[in-house]
Scaffold this motif. Structure first.
Motif, PDB file in Angstrom:
ATOM      1  N   LEU A 315       0.645  -1.227  -0.037  1.00 33.31           N
ATOM      2  CA  LEU A 315      -0.016  -0.028  -0.183  1.00 33.31           C
ATOM      3  C   LEU A 315       0.929   1.202   0.117  1.00 33.31           C
ATOM      4  O   LEU A 315       0.438   2.321  -0.657  1.00 33.31           O
ATOM      5  CB  LEU A 315      -0.913  -0.004   1.277  1.00 33.31           C
ATOM      6  N   LEU A 316       1.951   1.205   0.678  1.00 32.02           N
ATOM      7  CA  LEU A 316       2.824   2.558   0.878  1.00 32.02           C
ATOM      8  C   LEU A 316       3.749   2.670  -0.192  1.00 32.02           C
ATOM      9  O   LEU A 316       3.931   3.655  -0.757  1.00 32.02           O
ATOM     10  CB  LEU A 316       3.524   2.500   2.295  1.00 32.02           C
ATOM     11  N   TYR A 317       4.162   1.715  -0.871  1.00 37.54           N
ATOM     12  CA  TYR A 317       5.418   1.739  -1.737  1.00 37.54           C
ATOM     13  C   TYR A 317       5.221   0.500  -2.853  1.00 37.54           C
ATOM     14  O   TYR A 317       6.033  -0.310  -3.281  1.00 37.54           O
ATOM     15  CB  TYR A 317       6.820   1.571  -1.030  1.00 37.54           C
ATOM     16  N   PRO A 318       4.353   0.994  -3.663  1.00 34.01           N
ATOM     17  CA  PRO A 318       3.877  -0.070  -4.746  1.00 34.01           C
ATOM     18  C   PRO A 318       4.920   0.186  -5.659  1.00 34.01           C
ATOM     19  O   PRO A 318       5.327   1.505  -6.133  1.00 34.01           O
ATOM     20  CB  PRO A 318       2.496   0.377  -5.295  1.00 34.01           C
ATOM     21  N   ALA A 319       5.546  -0.765  -6.241  1.00 34.17           N
ATOM     22  CA  ALA A 319       6.660  -0.855  -7.320  1.00 34.17           C
ATOM     23  C   ALA A 319       7.981   0.033  -6.833  1.00 34.17           C
ATOM     24  O   ALA A 319       8.624   0.413  -7.447  1.00 34.17           O
ATOM     25  CB  ALA A 319       6.143  -0.005  -8.410  1.00 34.17           C
ATOM     26  N   ALA A 320       8.057   0.104  -5.534  1.00 38.00           N
ATOM     27  CA  ALA A 320       9.285   0.787  -5.000  1.00 38.00           C
ATOM     28  C   ALA A 320       9.835   0.042  -3.785  1.00 38.00           C
ATOM     29  O   ALA A 320      10.549   0.967  -2.904  1.00 38.00           O
ATOM     30  CB  ALA A 320       8.876   2.335  -4.529  1.00 38.00           C
ATOM     31  N   HIS A 321       9.551  -1.383  -3.649  1.00 40.82           N
ATOM     32  CA  HIS A 321      10.183  -1.956  -2.556  1.00 40.82           C
ATOM     33  C   HIS A 321      10.470  -3.417  -3.156  1.00 40.82           C
ATOM     34  O   HIS A 321       9.716  -3.737  -3.954  1.00 40.82           O
ATOM     35  CB  HIS A 321       9.313  -1.863  -1.415  1.00 40.82           C
ATOM     36  N   THR A 322      11.193  -4.138  -2.474  1.00 38.52           N
ATOM     37  CA  THR A 322      11.451  -5.440  -2.523  1.00 38.52           C
ATOM     38  C   THR A 322      11.422  -6.072  -1.216  1.00 38.52           C
ATOM     39  O   THR A 322      12.014  -5.529  -0.482  1.00 38.52           O
ATOM     40  CB  THR A 322      12.633  -5.780  -3.195  1.00 38.52           C
ATOM     41  N   LEU A 323      11.033  -7.359  -0.942  1.00 42.09           N
ATOM     42  CA  LEU A 323      10.924  -8.067   0.308  1.00 42.09           C
ATOM     43  C   LEU A 323      11.204  -9.543  -0.124  1.00 42.09           C
ATOM     44  O   LEU A 323      10.352 -10.174  -0.592  1.00 42.09           O
ATOM     45  CB  LEU A 323       9.624  -8.196   0.997  1.00 42.09           C
ATOM     46  N   ASP A 324      12.598  -9.928   0.296  1.00 42.94           N
ATOM     47  CA  ASP A 324      13.023 -11.026   0.057  1.00 42.94           C
ATOM     48  C   ASP A 324      13.097 -11.972   1.290  1.00 42.94           C
ATOM     49  O   ASP A 324      13.846 -11.454   2.111  1.00 42.94           O
ATOM     50  CB  ASP A 324      14.465 -11.255  -0.806  1.00 42.94           C
ATOM     51  N   ILE A 325      12.548 -13.073   1.267  1.00 41.48           N
ATOM     52  CA  ILE A 325      12.451 -14.002   2.385  1.00 41.48           C
ATOM     53  C   ILE A 325      13.066 -15.562   2.112  1.00 41.48           C
ATOM     54  O   ILE A 325      12.639 -15.866   1.184  1.00 41.48           O
ATOM     55  CB  ILE A 325      10.808 -14.195   3.022  1.00 41.48           C
ATOM     56  N   MET A 326      14.093 -15.693   2.496  1.00 35.51           N
ATOM     57  CA  MET A 326      14.947 -16.800   2.159  1.00 35.51           C
ATOM     58  C   MET A 326      14.839 -17.844   3.461  1.00 35.51           C
ATOM     59  O   MET A 326      15.485 -17.543   4.537  1.00 35.51           O
ATOM     60  CB  MET A 326      16.316 -16.382   1.745  1.00 35.51           C
ATOM     61  N   ASN A 327      14.244 -18.833   3.483  1.00 36.36           N
ATOM     62  CA  ASN A 327      14.065 -19.837   4.314  1.00 36.36           C
ATOM     63  C   ASN A 327      15.244 -21.191   3.943  1.00 36.36           C
ATOM     64  O   ASN A 327      14.923 -21.679   2.902  1.00 36.36           O
ATOM     65  CB  ASN A 327      12.826 -20.446   4.297  1.00 36.36           C
ATOM     66  N   GLY A 328      16.209 -21.044   4.835  1.00 40.77           N
ATOM     67  CA  GLY A 328      17.245 -22.057   4.470  1.00 40.77           C
ATOM     68  C   GLY A 328      16.932 -23.427   5.622  1.00 40.77           C
ATOM     69  O   GLY A 328      16.112 -23.130   6.233  1.00 40.77           O
ATOM     70  N   ALA A 329      17.801 -24.272   5.541  1.00 42.06           N
ATOM     71  CA  ALA A 329      17.577 -25.544   6.394  1.00 42.06           C
ATOM     72  C   ALA A 329      18.077 -24.992   7.677  1.00 42.06           C
ATOM     73  O   ALA A 329      17.479 -25.547   8.844  1.00 42.06           O
ATOM     74  CB  ALA A 329      18.591 -26.446   5.982  1.00 42.06           C
ATOM     75  N   ILE A 330      19.097 -24.195   8.098  1.00 44.85           N
ATOM     76  CA  ILE A 330      19.396 -23.905   9.428  1.00 44.85           C
ATOM     77  C   ILE A 330      19.338 -22.345   9.814  1.00 44.85           C
ATOM     78  O   ILE A 330      19.499 -22.123  10.869  1.00 44.85           O
ATOM     79  CB  ILE A 330      20.677 -24.321   9.744  1.00 44.85           C
ATOM     80  N   GLN A 331      19.123 -21.372   8.859  1.00 51.76           N
ATOM     81  CA  GLN A 331      19.010 -20.087   9.175  1.00 51.76           C
ATOM     82  C   GLN A 331      17.862 -19.465   8.078  1.00 51.76           C
ATOM     83  O   GLN A 331      17.458 -19.907   7.155  1.00 51.76           O
ATOM     84  CB  GLN A 331      20.335 -19.320   8.847  1.00 51.76           C
ATOM     85  N   HIS A 332      17.482 -18.419   8.658  1.00 48.72           N
ATOM     86  CA  HIS A 332      16.485 -17.494   7.909  1.00 48.72           C
ATOM     87  C   HIS A 332      16.864 -16.017   7.711  1.00 48.72           C
ATOM     88  O   HIS A 332      17.342 -15.477   8.409  1.00 48.72           O
ATOM     89  CB  HIS A 332      15.019 -17.545   8.884  1.00 48.72           C
ATOM     90  N   GLU A 333      16.746 -15.759   6.607  1.00 44.46           N
ATOM     91  CA  GLU A 333      17.102 -14.303   6.150  1.00 44.46           C
ATOM     92  C   GLU A 333      16.039 -13.615   5.503  1.00 44.46           C
ATOM     93  O   GLU A 333      15.182 -14.226   4.452  1.00 44.46           O
ATOM     94  CB  GLU A 333      18.311 -14.284   5.458  1.00 44.46           C
ATOM     95  N   VAL A 334      15.933 -12.241   5.743  1.00 42.04           N
ATOM     96  CA  VAL A 334      15.040 -11.344   5.085  1.00 42.04           C
ATOM     97  C   VAL A 334      15.739  -9.979   4.713  1.00 42.04           C
ATOM     98  O   VAL A 334      16.351  -9.450   5.610  1.00 42.04           O
ATOM     99  CB  VAL A 334      13.596 -10.901   6.231  1.00 42.04           C
TER     100      VAL A 334
END
Length: 342
Positions: A315-334
């Motif tokens: 709503l606030l940043y259409p086409a002006a942001h990226t949110l990558d969520i990476m679920n690994g086996a032993i760690q999680h990164e956003v």
């Protein structure tokens, strides 16, 4: 009709008729030498006044009463009658002007005048209709956009309001756990919680807050979590870049950090870590890295926190942001990146 639309429409129509007048004056400038300046000005005044009257009747009476109500036959009948009335008045005047004022050459001038006036009147009438529909389309589009933005802002405020009770619920649970243990850290936690509540109640009501205050809020939150965790977790917050000129919607980073605690280090007894990096360059980049207990947790839901974050970002940043969520086996990164903040 709203005042803004009325004023803008009046200016547009004024400019339109000024242009029409200038074009007509240029097209009939020969009358100055043939009939004299007074007849030239009278000719222009009569024609423009009749055209304006014709357009006004069509736009304000015929279109609302017949065209908008889908009474098409009656509309076109009245338009033809309107044009016929205009042709009679204008052609008689032209016949008098060209026949008796300019010279005695009157043969065939009436029929030529009728044809000329019919074509030009129809053209101007179509132009005014096109202009009206263009203005109405633009104003409707603008109004819909304003309504949409108001609805989006309402939803953003609603989503943001869900964050505060969500955080308060977690903080009170933390404090409750310490009081059960009769921990000496409870008073310090109460003080930290008081500072956080002051920010939540009095400093975060604006649409945007200074990034520096949001980072300070996040720092206090991490201190509270360190007290609650009690497992020696490696919790770090690193800020790179100048935060002075940056503003951010309140509680935008917190859901990522909360999710890291909820599904990450709170369930790890030994060697838990949470590393938060905030970088300010042309964009704002937030990286949150934490370890997890096992592979199965990669499929756990982040609860309302991350769900609200995704909606708020859309709503606030259409086409002006990226949110990558990476679920690994032993760690999680956003990794969150937002443009147009600094």
């Amino acid at each position: 009709m709203i005042p803004g639309k009325l004023n803008s429409s009046k200016w547009i129509y004024t400019v339109f008729w000024v242009l029409v007048t200038v074009i007509f004056l240029y097209d009939t400038r020969y009358l100055i030498t043939k009939a004299g300046l007074p007849f030239f000005l009278i000719c222009a005044a009569v024609r423009i006044a009749l055209l304006i009257g014709l357009a006004w009747i069509n736009l304000n009476i015929l279109i609302p009463r017949y065209l908008f109500r889908k009474r098409y036959i009656l509309y076109f009948v009245w338009v033809l009658l309107l044009i016929a009335g205009y042709l009679v008045i204008q052609s008689v005047y032209d016949y008098y002007l060209y026949g008796f004022i300019i010279g005695p050459n009157r043969g065939g001038l009436l029929s030529a005048s009728l044809l000329y006036n019919f074509t030009h009147t129809s053209l101007y009438l179509l132009l005014t209709v096109a202009l009206k529909f263009s203005i109405d389309w633009y104003e409707q589009k603008k109004l819909l956009q304003e309504i949409k933005m108001a609805q989006l802002q309402t939803e953003v405020n609603f989503l943001r309001s869900q964050v505060n009770p969500h955080f308060l619920f977690n903080a009170l649970n933390n404090l409750y756990a310490l009081t059960i243990k009769k921990s000496d850290q409870a008073p310090d936690m109460v003080l930290k919680l008081s500072e956080l509540m002051e920010y939540m109640l009095y400093e975060s009501n604006a649409d945007e807050v200074p990034l520096e205050k949001e980072i300070n809020y996040l720092h206090n939150y991490l201190e509270l979590e360190k007290i609650r965790q009690g497992n020696g977790a490696d919790i770090r917050l690193t800020v790179n870049g100048n935060t002075e000129d940056c503003r951010i919607p309140p509680f935008l980073i917190l859901p990522i950090v909360e999710n890291a605690f909820k599904h990450g280090i709170s369930k790890i007894v030994h060697h838990a870590y949470l590393h938060i990096t905030i970088e300010i360059t042309e964009v704002l980049t937030v990286k949150v890295l934490n370890n997890k207990l096992n592979v199965q947790q990669a499929e756990e839901s982040g609860g309302i926190g991350l769900a609200n974050l995704k909606k708020r970002l859309d709503l606030l940043y259409p086409a002006a942001h990226t949110l990558d969520i990476m679920n690994g086996a032993i760690q999680h990164e956003v990794i969150l990146k937002i443009d147009r903040l600094c």
